[in-house]
Design a protein around this motif. Structure first.
Motif, mmCIF file in Angstrom:
data_model
loop_
_atom_site.group_PDB
_atom_site.id
_atom_site.type_symbol
_atom_site.label_atom_id
_atom_site.label_comp_id
_atom_site.label_asym_id
_atom_site.label_seq_id
_atom_site.Cartn_x
_atom_site.Cartn_y
_atom_site.Cartn_z
ATOM 1 N N UNK A 358 0.854 -1.265 0.041
ATOM 2 C CA UNK A 358 -0.087 -0.015 0.093
ATOM 3 C C UNK A 358 0.971 1.157 -0.145
ATOM 4 N N UNK A 359 1.963 1.220 0.827
ATOM 5 C CA UNK A 359 2.897 2.255 0.939
ATOM 6 C C UNK A 359 3.327 2.500 -0.482
ATOM 7 N N UNK A 360 3.829 1.426 -1.184
ATOM 8 C CA UNK A 360 4.312 1.588 -2.590
ATOM 9 C C UNK A 360 3.293 2.378 -3.412
ATOM 10 N N UNK A 361 2.023 1.806 -3.518
ATOM 11 C CA UNK A 361 1.144 2.384 -4.369
ATOM 12 C C UNK A 361 0.861 3.969 -4.150
ATOM 13 N N UNK A 362 0.843 4.524 -2.631
ATOM 14 C CA UNK A 362 0.724 5.770 -2.467
ATOM 15 C C UNK A 362 1.945 6.775 -2.978
ATOM 16 N N UNK A 363 3.049 5.789 -2.905
ATOM 17 C CA UNK A 363 4.320 6.682 -3.168
ATOM 18 C C UNK A 363 4.355 6.843 -4.638
ATOM 19 N N UNK A 364 3.867 5.832 -5.332
ATOM 20 C CA UNK A 364 3.964 6.075 -7.066
ATOM 21 C C UNK A 364 2.998 7.043 -7.288
ATOM 22 N N UNK A 365 1.835 7.226 -6.418
ATOM 23 C CA UNK A 365 0.647 8.244 -6.831
ATOM 24 C C UNK A 365 1.159 9.566 -6.375
ATOM 25 N N UNK A 366 1.624 9.652 -5.326
ATOM 26 C CA UNK A 366 2.443 10.778 -4.957
ATOM 27 C C UNK A 366 3.300 11.504 -5.836
ATOM 28 N N UNK A 367 4.081 10.494 -6.494
ATOM 29 C CA UNK A 367 5.120 10.915 -7.615
ATOM 30 C C UNK A 367 4.475 11.094 -8.977
ATOM 31 N N UNK A 368 2.986 11.072 -8.953
ATOM 32 C CA UNK A 368 2.449 11.381 -10.131
ATOM 33 C C UNK A 368 2.501 10.118 -11.366
ATOM 34 N N UNK A 369 3.002 8.961 -10.675
ATOM 35 C CA UNK A 369 3.130 8.163 -11.861
ATOM 36 C C UNK A 369 1.500 7.622 -12.264
ATOM 37 N N UNK A 370 0.915 7.551 -11.320
ATOM 38 C CA UNK A 370 -0.537 7.298 -11.754
ATOM 39 C C UNK A 370 -1.445 8.560 -11.371
ATOM 40 N N UNK A 371 -2.524 8.989 -11.927
ATOM 41 C CA UNK A 371 -3.082 10.268 -11.917
ATOM 42 C C UNK A 371 -4.391 9.910 -11.159
ATOM 43 N N UNK A 372 -4.792 8.678 -11.091
ATOM 44 C CA UNK A 372 -6.028 8.202 -10.451
ATOM 45 C C UNK A 372 -5.664 7.222 -9.690
ATOM 46 N N UNK A 373 -6.368 7.295 -8.361
ATOM 47 C CA UNK A 373 -6.347 6.282 -7.386
ATOM 48 C C UNK A 373 -7.584 5.826 -6.981
ATOM 49 N N UNK A 374 -7.969 4.648 -7.038
ATOM 50 C CA UNK A 374 -9.208 4.119 -6.709
ATOM 51 C C UNK A 374 -9.150 3.229 -5.425
ATOM 52 N N UNK A 375 -10.169 3.629 -4.238
ATOM 53 C CA UNK A 375 -9.650 3.148 -3.060
ATOM 54 C C UNK A 375 -10.899 3.068 -2.030
#
Ligand SMILES: Nc1ncnc2c1ncn2[C@@H]1O[C@H](COP(=O)(O)OP(=O)(O)OP(=O)(O)O)[C@@H](O)[C@H]1O
Length: 486
Positions: A358-375
């Motif tokens: 989960x931390x890795x997903x948030x990290x990627x999202x924070x860095x803009x690697x993904x623009x949309x997060x479903x949660x």
């Protein structure tokens, strides 16, 4: 998803329950109804916070200090130099990139380092510098020449204990004679051994065993006792009693320090049991408001319709960053799979993931690697991504009774006043019940803030006043949303 599905309000649960659950009912294959739970325990949440945080949480609230002896002067420091730390320790602090004490550290550090030693209960939200503060106090307190355990620090889980240990090791990098040991399950020592490490960090059960059953540590020689994450501690079965039993082994001269991110009544009662004659420092959380958020709702017939609406919005979502909230992890998985099939790149946080994943997903999202997060609501704790300017409530937040969960709504879309980032929230309404919920939410916040924060059905009438996110293309919203309205 069935219309009567429901989810627990996370905030309420966090205050009351042992674990956070996002519970829902679904129809099983044989026609019966099945209960599913998405569980995240508080210790995991706290670990997640630590794993993804790299800097201080900014906070403008005033620190409240309640001194045991109100006649003694109130010290606060603006620099680490004022603390007269050993040079090797000061070097360690600067080496971590800390230039000046955080809000809570300004008051907590002089108290923790004072002579004669002072007891302290400190409460401030996660990320405000508590761990760094007591790590500094521990390192400053121990005498490296004495080869026995002088300081005990307990945390609710193995992983949290390791996180603290890493901070102490990093900060104490230039203090080579200070050693620490981990009092955690699986760390086996030979019988009869006496620990030489000046600092022991561990979980309550093992530390208690090491003090009483195995006598690796002489509790009478402990001069500083730190209890971290008191709120999480009492939510874990057995930890409360074990912590109290450890504390009872210590001498009355031992300095007791207790930290907590929240302060409900139960935490307070526990803190008072563990820390006699305390000084108290509190830093309140900054209130979230809806002042800078434009809110809309979209009427849809069912989940497929909501999906179509979302796809229509998609281009706009990815200009900035968006978080899409679902009730359940099953719904989040369904949505992610469908968005992916449509060729969209989305990230998903799910209850099945390990905390590291989960931390890795948030990290990627924070860095803009993904623009949309479903949660789901449960998984989203710990996310505070400034660039998230759009929140989609694919499912509206409801409590156990199916009523509007206003706190969760605010938590999802609210912003702290100070940073005032503009935002945009779209609520998907798919039944008369959810329409009712949207009305309840609107009424609640109108009453609560004494100001009307309308949740608009149409974007068009207010389009002109929206000086939203600079890069936001609202025209695409309007055109694409309308097909969905009844
Ligand atoms: N004085 C400081 N200057 C700059 N950064 C700091 C300072 N103190 C702490 N930090 C950093 O801020 C972040 C949060 O600090 P810390 O982990 O101590 O907070 P916390 O209140 O203990 O949070 P939690 O409740 O999640 O454990 C960490 O990345 C830490 O390295």
């Amino acid at each position: 998803m069935s219309k009567d599905s429901w989810a627990l309000a996370v905030d309420v649960q966090e205050a009351n329950a042992v674990e956070v659950r996002n519970v829902f009912w679904e129809n099983s294959e044989n026609g019966g109804r099945r209960r599913q739970a998405d569980k995240v325990d508080l210790a995991e949440q706290s670990l997640l916070n630590k794993l993804i945080r790299r800097s201080l949480v900014r906070n403008r609230n005033q620190v409240e200090v309640l001194q045991r002896d109100p006649t003694s002067p109130l010290y606060s420091v603006k620099t680490f130099e004022e603390l007269r730390l050993k040079p090797e320790l000061l070097k360690g602090v600067y080496n971590m990139g800390f230039n000046r004490p955080s809000r809570i550290q300004e008051n907590a550090l002089p108290l923790m380092l004072a002579q004669p030693p002072q007891n302290l209960i400190a409460q401030s939200q996660s990320g405000t510098g508590k761990t760094a503060a007591f790590s500094l106090a521990i390192l400053s307190h121990v005498n490296p020449a004495n080869k026995w355990t002088q300081c005990l620090c307990i945390a609710p889980t193995y992983e949290l204990a390791l996180q603290i240990g890493q901070v102490i090791e990093q900060m104490g990098k230039f203090c080579p004679d200070v050693k620490l040991a981990y009092g955690i399950r699986g760390n086996r020592l030979n019988r009869g051994v006496k620990l030489q490490e000046q600092i022991v960090i561990g979980t309550p059960g093992t530390v208690l065993d090491w003090c009483t059953k195995y006598k690796f540590i002489d509790p009478k020689k402990i001069t500083m006792f730190v209890l971290d994450e008191a709120d999480v501690m009492i939510a874990t079965q057995g930890h409360r009693d074990q912590s109290i039993r450890i504390q009872r082994q210590l001498t009355k001269d031992c300095q007791m320090l207790l930290f907590s991110a929240t302060f409900e009544e139960s935490v307070w009662r526990f803190a008072e049991q563990v820390v006699p004659e305390p000084n108290i420092i509190r830093l309140k959380r900054e209130e979230e408001t809806l002042d800078t958020i434009k809110q809309f709702y979209v009427e849809c017939r069912e989940k497929e319709d909501k999906f179509t609406a979302l796809c229509n919005l998609y281009g706009s979502l990815t200009i900035a960053q968006a978080v899409i909230f679902c009730h359940t992890r099953k719904m989040a998985a369904w949505l992610t799979a469908h968005l992916t099939t449509e060729g969209h790149q989305v990230a998903m946080l799910s209850g099945e993931m390990t905390v590291e994943q989960r931390a890795a997903v948030i990290e990627r999202f924070r860095n803009g690697k993904e623009k949309v997060l479903v949660t789901t609501n449960v998984c989203s704790r710990g996310i505070d991504v400034e660039q998230v300017s759009l929140v989609v409530n694919f499912d509206l937040p409801v409590d156990l009774d199916g009523n509007a969960d206003n706190d969760t709504y605010l938590h999802r879309i609210g912003r702290t006043g100070r940073f005032g980032r503009r935002g945009f929230a779209v609520n998907m309404v798919d039944s008369t019940h959810s329409m009712d919920i949207i009305k309840q939410i609107e009424m609640h916040f109108t009453k609560c803030f004494g100001m009307h924060h309308p949740i608009k059905k149409q974007l068009d009438p207010i389009k002109k006043q929206l000086d939203l996110l600079p890069k936001f293309d609202l025209s695409s919203f309007k055109d694409l949303l309308f097909p969905c309205f009844h």
